[in-house]
Scaffold this active site. Structure first.
Site, PDB file in Angstrom:
ATOM      1  N   GLU A 179      -7.829  54.263 -86.253  1.00 50.07           N
ATOM      2  CA  GLU A 179      -6.717  53.562 -85.627  1.00 50.07           C
ATOM      3  C   GLU A 179      -5.906  54.521 -84.760  1.00 50.07           C
ATOM      4  O   GLU A 179      -4.816  54.182 -84.314  1.00 50.07           O
ATOM      5  CB  GLU A 179      -5.831  52.926 -86.694  1.00 50.07           C
ATOM      6  N   GLY A 196      -2.691  54.594 -87.564  1.00 45.99           N
ATOM      7  CA  GLY A 196      -2.272  54.026 -86.287  1.00 45.99           C
ATOM      8  C   GLY A 196      -1.484  54.994 -85.429  1.00 45.99           C
ATOM      9  O   GLY A 196      -0.481  55.551 -85.857  1.00 45.99           O
ATOM     10  N   SER A 199      -3.126  61.337 -83.331  1.00 48.96           N
ATOM     11  CA  SER A 199      -3.793  62.003 -82.223  1.00 48.96           C
ATOM     12  C   SER A 199      -4.489  63.266 -82.694  1.00 48.96           C
ATOM     13  O   SER A 199      -4.002  63.950 -83.594  1.00 48.96           O
ATOM     14  CB  SER A 199      -2.769  62.355 -81.137  1.00 48.96           C
ATOM     15  N   GLU A 237       1.053  63.872 -93.334  1.00 56.25           N
ATOM     16  CA  GLU A 237       1.944  62.721 -93.486  1.00 56.25           C
ATOM     17  C   GLU A 237       2.265  62.091 -92.136  1.00 56.25           C
ATOM     18  O   GLU A 237       2.123  62.714 -91.077  1.00 56.25           O
ATOM     19  CB  GLU A 237       3.234  63.124 -94.200  1.00 56.25           C
TER      20      GLU A 237
END
Length: 302
Positions: A179, A196, A199, A237
């Site tokens: 995602e 989501g 990168s 995280e």
């Protein structure tokens, strides 16, 4: 190794090759063929690559497309072929619902299509087409096919959701939930989850020449980022970007400070939980005792 490939190309009005679709790729190690009525082919491509070609700079559109096909068919792993010269060899193309059109011809084509009341839909203007224009990987789910480029390596059990992106010469080595962004050169290990908007740092620009990788059973939280190779069973995280120069406080499982290191010092380290202190903002790395488990029902993509 000698690779013999047959395909057909699309050409511009002035005869410039825009793309190549290979339907037969053979060597002593593999024999990949699809049924094609060769009498229908107008622009045939017959190409042979040897070991020197595989390790040499790309010098033609045909060679560029064959190397991208070799990776997306999973005949070669990402980072195993020399792709230098790829951008210089690939033309910028208008990818449309009517096929590829030369970038310098698309304006006239769009105008003509409107006059004929047969409008062309422009999908993208890029050197790379979507993977699924050429290859449909087995047991893979891609929610938005425009976000996976030809040259991506997607293993069975991979799910790429709408915000996921997979660049060329990059991909997954097993079940994976994507995602976030897999940049060029980045590989993701089995049973890992890219949350989501996260990168991974690539090597195409910015001066970074370290190949980023993600081990098995890892989780990159939503909107996190990764600029070092990550070992197995690691978690970053949500919202935390770890780069090679990040100053990171090492802690034991009880939370005691052990040392302060750079992110690069933790490259390929296993069983690490990366978090940020909520009050002082320090990045902390401590032993990860959690185990990542993907939902198996999401990755049975048959």
């Amino acid at each position: 190794m000698k690779i013999h490939a047959k395909g057909f190309s699309s050409v511009s009005k002035v005869g410039k090759i825009l793309d190549v679709h290979f339907y037969s790729i053979k060597s002593e190690s593999f024999d990949l063929q699809f049924e094609v009525n060769e009498s229908l082919i107008e622009n045939k491509v017959d190409l042979v690559l040897n070991d020197d070609d595989l390790s040499s700079t790309i010098e033609s559109v045909e060679e560029a497309y064959l190397k991208l096909h070799l990776i997306s068919h999973k005949l070669f792993l990402p980072n195993s072929l020399n792709l230098d010269g790829l951008f210089a060899s690939l033309p910028n193309v208008a990818w449309t619902n009517k096929g590829p059109i030369a970038a310098d011809e698309i304006n006239q084509e769009l105008l003509d299509s409107q006059l004929k009341k047969e409008p062309i839909q422009l999908i993208s203007l890029d050197k790379f087409p979507p993977l699924t224009n050429y290859i449909i990987p087995k047991n893979v789910r891609i929610a938005d096919t425009s976000r996976v480029r030809l040259g991506a390596y997607l293993s069975e059990g991979t799910t790429v959701m709408h915000e996921g992106f997979v660049n060329f010469n990059a991909g997954t080595l097993g079940n994976a939930m994507i995602e976030g962004r897999i940049s060029a050169g980045v590989v993701v290990g089995n049973n890992s989850d890219l949350g989501g908007g996260c990168s991974t740092m690539g090597t195409l620009s910015g001066g970074n020449d370290i190949k980023i990788s993600i081990g098995e059973n890892c989780l990159l939280g939503a909107n996190s980022g990764l600029g070092i190779p990550l070992g197995n069973n690691c978690i970053i995280e949500a919202g935390l970007y770890v780069t090679s120069g990040s100053k990171i406080e090492l802690q034991n499982i009880e939370g005691d400070k052990l040392d302060v290191v750079k992110g690069s010092d933790l490259s390929h380290a296993n069983n690490i939980l990366f978090i940020r202190h909520s009050l002082n903002g320090k990045i902390i790395a401590k032993p990860n005792k959690k185990s990542i488990e993907l939902n198996n029902s999401l990755h049975k993509n048959d």
